[in-house]
Design an enzyme around this catalytic site. Structure first.
Site, PDB file in Angstrom:
ATOM      1  N   ASN A   1     -10.734 114.313  42.605  1.00  0.00           N
ATOM      2  CA  ASN A   1     -12.095 113.760  42.330  1.00  0.00           C
ATOM      3  C   ASN A   1     -12.439 114.208  41.289  1.00  0.00           C
ATOM      4  O   ASN A   1     -11.878 114.944  40.258  1.00  0.00           O
ATOM      5  CB  ASN A   1     -13.214 114.358  43.386  1.00  0.00           C
ATOM      6  CG  ASN A   1     -12.920 113.794  44.935  1.00  0.00           C
ATOM      7  OD1 ASN A   1     -12.520 112.404  44.818  1.00  0.00           O
ATOM      8  ND2 ASN A   1     -13.161 114.441  45.768  1.00  0.00           N
TER       9      ASN A   1
ATOM     10  N   HIS B   1     -13.344 105.856  49.949  1.00  0.00           N
ATOM     11  CA  HIS B   1     -13.031 105.438  48.337  1.00  0.00           C
ATOM     12  C   HIS B   1     -12.589 104.014  48.492  1.00  0.00           C
ATOM     13  O   HIS B   1     -11.406 103.455  47.640  1.00  0.00           O
ATOM     14  CB  HIS B   1     -11.704 106.227  48.010  1.00  0.00           C
ATOM     15  CG  HIS B   1     -12.182 107.669  47.804  1.00  0.00           C
ATOM     16  ND1 HIS B   1     -12.665 108.032  46.719  1.00  0.00           N
ATOM     17  CD2 HIS B   1     -12.187 108.616  48.495  1.00  0.00           C
ATOM     18  CE1 HIS B   1     -12.975 109.325  46.722  1.00  0.00           C
ATOM     19  NE2 HIS B   1     -12.647 110.004  47.870  1.00  0.00           N
TER      20      HIS B   1
ATOM     21  N   TYR C   1      -3.794 110.824  54.634  1.00  0.00           N
ATOM     22  CA  TYR C   1      -3.988 110.046  53.552  1.00  0.00           C
ATOM     23  C   TYR C   1      -2.713 108.969  53.853  1.00  0.00           C
ATOM     24  O   TYR C   1      -2.572 107.737  53.794  1.00  0.00           O
ATOM     25  CB  TYR C   1      -3.744 110.582  52.065  1.00  0.00           C
ATOM     26  CG  TYR C   1      -4.883 110.810  51.783  1.00  0.00           C
ATOM     27  CD1 TYR C   1      -5.931 111.642  52.364  1.00  0.00           C
ATOM     28  CD2 TYR C   1      -5.644 110.267  50.508  1.00  0.00           C
ATOM     29  CE1 TYR C   1      -7.268 112.052  52.190  1.00  0.00           C
ATOM     30  CE2 TYR C   1      -6.700 110.622  49.834  1.00  0.00           C
ATOM     31  CZ  TYR C   1      -7.648 111.356  50.831  1.00  0.00           C
ATOM     32  OH  TYR C   1      -9.033 111.754  50.541  1.00  0.00           O
TER      33      TYR C   1
END
Ligand code: NDP
Length: 518
Positions: free
Chosen positions: A130, A56, A340
């Site tokens: 998403n 991303h 993350y």
């Protein structure tokens, strides 16, 4: 003389007398090392980039609000941001492609990231989803390998269709997401023209201590708009930044993009009886069984003032939940809770959540100490630097404790049983497509697969056939059409196929020796 407010200074605040001419011995040079401001300027330039996101990397973001339009959901959750019709919560929303690097073209066929940071009164809630309700894999063990197939081949330094299809064809659970990716919705015209999904199963909990499973949906109010492959190629030929232009331009002109936010809710009892695993990220919950419940409206109404500070440094992590919202057994969610936040520690540093864009609007009081870039002060109470303490330092509040989460079973590596399970939902999707949509799906798939080794094509067609024999036949026919057309030969794919299928040269005798190797 420059106005004091408009006076150029060094980073240490000293006014600069000359920002055009270096200090030299005579007009021809050389330079003097003591011209520190010159060295500072060059050194800063060298440090202007931080590691881009491995996944991303290319993104577009803006600020806005969630406005609650219905409180139906408050029977399931005590999350304060949902508790009153008309209540507004500030948010940041970042969209992205998955595979492309920071300089990649925007209008590429790829899944889009759809990541929220809600600045709630109980701290930040990040919903990192998403534009698809599902994903390619259901186990985080497979995630790094999947992403590797989307990136560059180590030898050719090209993206490798062979690797992508090799992986997908060896991972039948991906066929649902592959079908979405190569359908019309796999290539939206801009961030405004697509839905968003939290994708994972999360949970809600309420004041009675009851837990419910839930999924989040954001439906575009701009309508769905997509490019065909051919239209996208034309767009990319003119601009690689078409999404940034779309989003920034719309907000700048006051055409604020909006989405309606919904949730689906499942009781713990219902979850024991679904025909599919409701925590499997390759599955949706059918709307007929779990209807959408309206929550509110998302509006994007403010462009960032500085892209790097407010979008590149924005750090979203599914680990950030607030009272009333919790996790679920979803294995991929569990994996992302770690990875993350860890990505941000690596990219931005240990104190990344103190950067202005990541900083909660709610008060922050913790005992994490020091380290690189500890740029925030203590909470006015320097004696309370450990916990528990007797000096009135910040303390826990048991009213924020989550109710227990019920789990059952033995711990082991559970293999997914092979059966129809991976094909039922893609079949429901494929059946929903009109003949024209099916035609474009076959064309897009054939264009992506054409040129890769036949044995991989056949393995993948086997999965499409399990969705429906007509699906496989449609792709086979589209491939045959491409085979006849010499114009569609792509040098990139020839190189890729050669690299991936020629016998490996790195045998014991021929392997290149690196310096220092024995
Ligand atoms: P429904 O008919 O009740 O819902 C269909 C959903 O599919 C809607 O959310 C719709 O989004 C979306 N959709 C419509 N056209 C497309 C398309 N071309 N590509 C992707 N999504 C599309 O059916 P079910 O809930 O029973 O689901 C059937 C299939 O639809 C699923 O197997 C799944 O593949 C797909 N889907 C399901 C979703 C869910 O959460 N249940 C969400 C998205 C897709 P919109 O209203 O914006 O048009």
């Amino acid at each position: 003389m420059a106005d004091i407010k408009n006076r150029l200074t060094t980073t240490a605040g000293a006014p600069v007398g000359d920002n055009q001419n270096s200090i030299t011995i005579g007009p021809r040079g050389p330079l003097l090392l003591q011209d520190y401001q010159l060295i500072e300027k060059l050194a800063h330039q060298n440090r202007e980039r931080i590691p881009e996101r491995v996944v991303h990397a290319k993104g577009w973001g803006a600020f806005g609000t969630l406005t609650v339009t219905s409180t139906e959901v408050t029977q399931y959750t005590n999350a304060k941001l949902f508790n009153e019709v008309g209540k507004k919560t500030d948010l940041l929303l970042r969209f992205s492609t998955v595979a492309g690097e920071q300089g990649a073209a925007d209008a590429e066929r790829d899944v889009r990231g759809f990541s929220f940071k809600f600045y709630t009164e109980d701290g930040n809630w990040d919903l990192v989803g998403n534009n698809t309700p599902i994903f390619f894999v259901r186990d985080p063990y497979k995630f790094p390998d999947f992403i590797r197939t989307q990136k560059r081949h180590p030898r050719t330094n090209l993206r490798s269709p062979t690797a992508m299809w090799d992986f997908w064809s060896l991972s039948p659970e991906s066929v649902h997401q592959v079908t979405i990716l190569f359908s019309d919705r796999g290539l939206p015209v801009g961030p405004q023209y697509m839905n968003g999904y939290g994708s994972h199963t999360f949970s809600f909990w309420n004041d009675a201590g009851e837990r419910y499973w839930c999924k989040f949906h954001f439906k575009t109010q701009q309508g769905h708009k997509h490019y065909t492959n051919e239209e996208a190629a034309e767009v990319i030929g003119k601009s690689r930044e078409s999404y940034q232009e779309e989003l920034y331009g719309a907000i700048h002109e006051g055409r604020f993009p909006k989405w309606t936010m919904y949730v689906q809710v499942m009781t713990q009892e219902q979850a024991k009886h679904t025909s599919y695993n409701p925590f499997d990220l390759t599955k949706v919950w059918p709307h007929s069984e779990f209807p959408l419940i309206e929550v509110g409206e998302i509006e994007l109404n403010k462009n960032p003032e500085n892209y790097f500070a407010q979008v590149e440094q924005a750090a979203f992590s599914p680990s950030n939940v607030v009272k009333g919202i919790g996790f679920s057994p979803d294995k991929m969610l569990q994996g992302r809770i770690f990875s993350y936040a860890d990505a941000h520690r690596y990219r931005l540093g240990a104190h990344y959540e103190a950067l202005p864009v990541n900083q909660p609007k709610a008060p922050v009081a913790h005992y994490h100490k020091d380290g690189l870039l500890r740029f925030f002060a203590d909470n006015g109470n320097p004696d309370a630097y450990y916990e528990p303490n007797s000096f009135d330092g910040p303390a826990q509040d048991p009213s924020y404790n989550e109710p227990p989460m019920e789990v059952e079973g033995i711990a082991k590596r559970w293999e997914q049983p092979v059966g129809d399970d991976d094909f039922v939902q893609p079949r429901a999707l494929w059946t929903m497509f009109s003949d024209e949509q099916k035609g474009r799906l076959y064309h897009n798939l054939a264009a992506a697969m054409h040129g890769i080794p036949d044995f991989i094509i056949e393995r993948q067609l086997g999965h499409f056939a399990k969705v429906d024999p007509a699906y496989a036949q449609g792709v086979r026919d589209a491939l045959a059409t491409l085979d006849k057309s010499e114009e569609d030969r792509e040098t990139h794919k020839d190189v890729d196929r050669m690299a991936m299928t020629e016998p490996h040269k790195n045998t014991e005798a021929e392997a290149p020796k690196f310096e220092g190797a024995k």
